[in-house]
Enzyme design. Sequence first.
Site, PDB file in Angstrom:
ATOM      1  N   GLU A  84       0.734  -1.095   0.073  1.00  0.00           N
ATOM      2  CA  GLU A  84      -0.175   0.110  -0.058  1.00  0.00           C
ATOM      3  C   GLU A  84       0.782   1.367   0.085  1.00  0.00           C
ATOM      4  OE1 GLU A  84      -2.947  -0.211   3.114  1.00  0.00           O
ATOM      5  OE2 GLU A  84      -3.232  -2.273   3.080  1.00  0.00           O
ATOM      6  N   CYS A  97       3.618   8.181   1.064  1.00  0.00           N
ATOM      7  CA  CYS A  97       3.732   7.286   1.999  1.00  0.00           C
ATOM      8  C   CYS A  97       4.095   6.114   1.562  1.00  0.00           C
ATOM      9  CB  CYS A  97       2.793   7.415   3.083  1.00  0.00           C
ATOM     10  SG  CYS A  97       3.010   5.917   4.519  1.00  0.00           S
ATOM     11  N   CYS A 104       5.415  -7.523   7.798  1.00  0.00           N
ATOM     12  CA  CYS A 104       6.416  -7.143   8.782  1.00  0.00           C
ATOM     13  C   CYS A 104       6.381  -8.084   9.847  1.00  0.00           C
ATOM     14  CB  CYS A 104       5.880  -5.841   9.186  1.00  0.00           C
ATOM     15  SG  CYS A 104       7.291  -5.128  10.561  1.00  0.00           S
ATOM     16  N   CYS A 108       3.873  -5.585  15.968  1.00  0.00           N
ATOM     17  CA  CYS A 108       3.313  -4.821  17.025  1.00  0.00           C
ATOM     18  C   CYS A 108       1.805  -4.848  16.944  1.00  0.00           C
ATOM     19  CB  CYS A 108       3.449  -3.246  16.457  1.00  0.00           C
ATOM     20  SG  CYS A 108       5.237  -2.741  16.308  1.00  0.00           S
ATOM     21  N   CYS A 111      -1.159  -3.216  15.221  1.00  0.00           N
ATOM     22  CA  CYS A 111      -0.680  -2.685  13.566  1.00  0.00           C
ATOM     23  C   CYS A 111      -1.243  -3.772  12.553  1.00  0.00           C
ATOM     24  CB  CYS A 111       0.512  -2.476  13.280  1.00  0.00           C
ATOM     25  SG  CYS A 111       1.453  -2.324  11.655  1.00  0.00           S
ATOM     26  N   GLY A 151       5.619  -2.427   6.753  1.00  0.00           N
ATOM     27  CA  GLY A 151       7.148  -2.925   6.540  1.00  0.00           C
ATOM     28  C   GLY A 151       7.976  -1.879   7.480  1.00  0.00           C
ATOM     29  N   GLU A 152       9.242  -2.563   8.059  1.00  0.00           N
ATOM     30  CA  GLU A 152      10.036  -1.889   8.860  1.00  0.00           C
ATOM     31  C   GLU A 152      11.142  -1.543   8.114  1.00  0.00           C
ATOM     32  OE1 GLU A 152      10.828  -0.584  12.094  1.00  0.00           O
ATOM     33  OE2 GLU A 152      12.661  -0.446  11.079  1.00  0.00           O
ATOM     34  N   SER A 183      10.841   6.168   9.160  1.00  0.00           N
ATOM     35  CA  SER A 183      10.104   5.621  10.496  1.00  0.00           C
ATOM     36  C   SER A 183      10.532   4.262  10.980  1.00  0.00           C
ATOM     37  CB  SER A 183       8.563   5.775  10.229  1.00  0.00           C
ATOM     38  OG  SER A 183       8.111   5.475  11.599  1.00  0.00           O
ATOM     39  N   SER A 206       9.017   5.186  16.468  1.00  0.00           N
ATOM     40  CA  SER A 206       7.611   4.929  16.744  1.00  0.00           C
ATOM     41  C   SER A 206       7.723   4.557  18.352  1.00  0.00           C
ATOM     42  CB  SER A 206       7.069   3.642  15.913  1.00  0.00           C
ATOM     43  OG  SER A 206       6.923   4.233  14.646  1.00  0.00           O
ATOM     44  N   LEU A 207       7.427   5.371  19.196  1.00  0.00           N
ATOM     45  CA  LEU A 207       7.890   5.045  20.676  1.00  0.00           C
ATOM     46  C   LEU A 207       6.383   4.281  21.118  1.00  0.00           C
ATOM     47  CD1 LEU A 207      10.130   5.525  22.460  1.00  0.00           C
ATOM     48  CD2 LEU A 207       9.122   7.669  23.116  1.00  0.00           C
ATOM     49  N   HIS A 208       5.358   4.937  21.074  1.00  0.00           N
ATOM     50  CA  HIS A 208       4.152   4.470  21.687  1.00  0.00           C
ATOM     51  C   HIS A 208       3.915   4.049  22.874  1.00  0.00           C
ATOM     52  CE1 HIS A 208       3.514   4.813  17.494  1.00  0.00           C
ATOM     53  NE2 HIS A 208       3.758   3.719  17.179  1.00  0.00           N
ATOM     54  N   ASN A 282      -5.653   3.982  14.980  1.00  0.00           N
ATOM     55  CA  ASN A 282      -6.460   3.558  14.059  1.00  0.00           C
ATOM     56  C   ASN A 282      -6.859   2.265  14.310  1.00  0.00           C
ATOM     57  OD1 ASN A 282      -7.636   4.767  11.502  1.00  0.00           O
ATOM     58  ND2 ASN A 282      -5.330   5.316  11.321  1.00  0.00           N
ATOM     59  N   CYS A 326      -1.869   2.032   7.017  1.00  0.00           N
ATOM     60  CA  CYS A 326      -1.527   1.047   6.278  1.00  0.00           C
ATOM     61  C   CYS A 326      -1.588  -0.294   6.818  1.00  0.00           C
ATOM     62  CB  CYS A 326       0.079   1.193   6.441  1.00  0.00           C
ATOM     63  SG  CYS A 326       0.362   2.415   5.208  1.00  0.00           S
TER      64      CYS A 326
HETATM   65  N1  SAH Z   1       7.674   0.023  10.722  1.00  0.00           N
HETATM   66  C1  SAH Z   1       7.898   1.510  10.806  1.00  0.00           C
HETATM   67  C2  SAH Z   1       7.343   1.975   9.654  1.00  0.00           C
HETATM   68  C3  SAH Z   1       6.043   1.781   9.442  1.00  0.00           C
HETATM   69  S1  SAH Z   1       4.607   1.792  10.589  1.00  0.00           S
HETATM   70  C4  SAH Z   1       7.504   1.999  12.237  1.00  0.00           C
HETATM   71  O1  SAH Z   1       6.871   0.941  13.068  1.00  0.00           O
HETATM   72  O2  SAH Z   1       7.810   3.223  12.446  1.00  0.00           O
HETATM   73  C5  SAH Z   1       4.180   3.722  10.490  1.00  0.00           C
HETATM   74  C6  SAH Z   1       3.791   4.247  11.740  1.00  0.00           C
HETATM   75  O3  SAH Z   1       2.391   3.771  11.763  1.00  0.00           O
HETATM   76  C7  SAH Z   1       4.363   3.611  12.792  1.00  0.00           C
HETATM   77  O4  SAH Z   1       4.494   4.876  13.711  1.00  0.00           O
HETATM   78  C8  SAH Z   1       3.356   2.455  13.567  1.00  0.00           C
HETATM   79  O5  SAH Z   1       3.443   2.642  14.944  1.00  0.00           O
HETATM   80  C9  SAH Z   1       2.229   3.393  13.297  1.00  0.00           C
HETATM   81  N2  SAH Z   1       0.900   2.458  13.246  1.00  0.00           N
HETATM   82  C10 SAH Z   1       0.845   1.330  12.936  1.00  0.00           C
HETATM   83  N3  SAH Z   1      -0.506   0.767  13.278  1.00  0.00           N
HETATM   84  C11 SAH Z   1      -1.209   1.885  13.534  1.00  0.00           C
HETATM   85  C12 SAH Z   1      -2.530   2.009  13.829  1.00  0.00           C
HETATM   86  N4  SAH Z   1      -3.359   1.150  13.771  1.00  0.00           N
HETATM   87  N5  SAH Z   1      -2.761   3.352  14.350  1.00  0.00           N
HETATM   88  C13 SAH Z   1      -2.122   4.146  14.295  1.00  0.00           C
HETATM   89  N6  SAH Z   1      -0.640   4.235  13.879  1.00  0.00           N
HETATM   90  C14 SAH Z   1      -0.390   3.097  13.773  1.00  0.00           C
HETATM   91 FE1  SF4 Z   2       5.897  -3.302  11.536  1.00  0.00          FE
HETATM   92 FE2  SF4 Z   2       6.016  -0.728  11.822  1.00  0.00          FE
HETATM   93 FE3  SF4 Z   2       3.573  -2.303  11.845  1.00  0.00          FE
HETATM   94 FE4  SF4 Z   2       5.236  -2.554  14.045  1.00  0.00          FE
HETATM   95  S1  SF4 Z   2       3.947  -0.582  13.485  1.00  0.00           S
HETATM   96  S2  SF4 Z   2       4.126  -4.194  13.018  1.00  0.00           S
HETATM   97  S3  SF4 Z   2       7.143  -2.215  12.736  1.00  0.00           S
HETATM   98  S4  SF4 Z   2       4.941  -1.843  10.278  1.00  0.00           S
END
Ligand code: SAH
Ligand code: SF4
Length: 339
Positions: A84, A97, A104, A108, A111, A151-152, A183, A206-208, A282, A326
């Site tokens: 995507e 983007c 991936c 997480c 995600c 993806g990462e 990211s 991506s700290l979260h 999301n 995504c």
């Molecule tokens: N893998 C990398 C880059 C892709 S994810 C990473 O994790 O940073 C891009 C961003 O989308 C990251 O900050 C990720 O934590 C966030 N993300 C993933 N799923 C999400 C969701 N359901 N709602 C909001 N942000 C999300």
């Molecule tokens: Fe992969 Fe980024 Fe999604 Fe985590 S948030 S599963 S690192 S794409």
Amino acid sequence: MTLEEISEWLKSVGEPSFRAKQIFVWLHKGVSDFSEMTNLSKSLRQLLNENFVIYNVKIKKRLESSIDNTVKYLYELHDGEFVESVLMKYKHGYSVCISTQVGCRMGCKFCASGLWGLKRNLTASEMLSQVKMAEIDNNVRVSNVVMMGMGEPLDNYDNSIRFLRLISHQDGMNIGLRHISLSTSGLVSGIYKLLEENLPITLSISLHASNNELRSAIMPVNNKWSIEQLLNSCRDYYAKTHRRISFEYALIKGINDSDECAKQLAAKLDGMQAHLNLIPVNPVQEHGSMKTPDRQAVKRFCDKMNSLGVNTTVRRTLGQDINASCGQLRRTEQDKCKN
Ligand code: SAH
Ligand code: SF4
């Protein structure tokens, strides 16, 4: 291939190396066939055809938001996999983007991209093609790229770096590295490697979560590298590159959105010149317990962070009506294939 690699190959088949730039320019215009390279001799075009393939992404689905003209793409790759991309319009221009992997493996818990693990890495040309296709399809010039799709990127390190060098090449798309963000979920070894490349991109973390217990529960990568190790790598990155780091924090209702979390987070980011982006999470069907906080809770968290001295904004939400976050579109497409 880089300009130098094309040049080397031309040399090996006895062709003049100045042709390399012509081929490179064509490729980065998004041609899909060597026959389109009309300033090359027929015999060279044929030789290229016998030795190489051009794998452009194909548009499988295109969704345009009626709210803000954000366009979401589901692209099909040459082997039938899907990734995507999203094209967004901002005041300063167009931003794309892109995805860096099919799936991936970081797992997480909020995600959609990692629901079935990692299928494969994308090549640099598949990353470039996502940007080019968005330009061609909308007849626009893209000025910014964020590597924030599926993806990462640091788990596909070599291809991601190759992509950065190619997209910023003056004979290619010529998008300045200062206009590109990468990211990462926090692969510390990758951050140290990236630091050595000395590329003026923006690094986004991506700290979260504000403590290790919570972060390990929602981001398995934290079991390998703790928040402290991650933030130390960020400090080293800043010391070397002087590029300000931005931190992403997806707010999840009742999990990481309390005042206590805000306080812990502010203490962790103290003195870091950080910019914090808050993203109301999301909802993803398979991750039912990850709920979006209401507006007031998001504002409260944002105000709290700013009052504690961390420069914080709430990420503008684009393309809400088209599932523009995504992993979700690919999931829907795969479900269709299974049925
Ligand atoms: N893998 C990398 C880059 C892709 S994810 C990473 O994790 O940073 C891009 C961003 O989308 C990251 O900050 C990720 O934590 C966030 N993300 C993933 N799923 C999400 C969701 N359901 N709602 C909001 N942000 C999300
Ligand atoms: Fe992969 Fe980024 Fe999604 Fe985590 S948030 S599963 S690192 S794409």
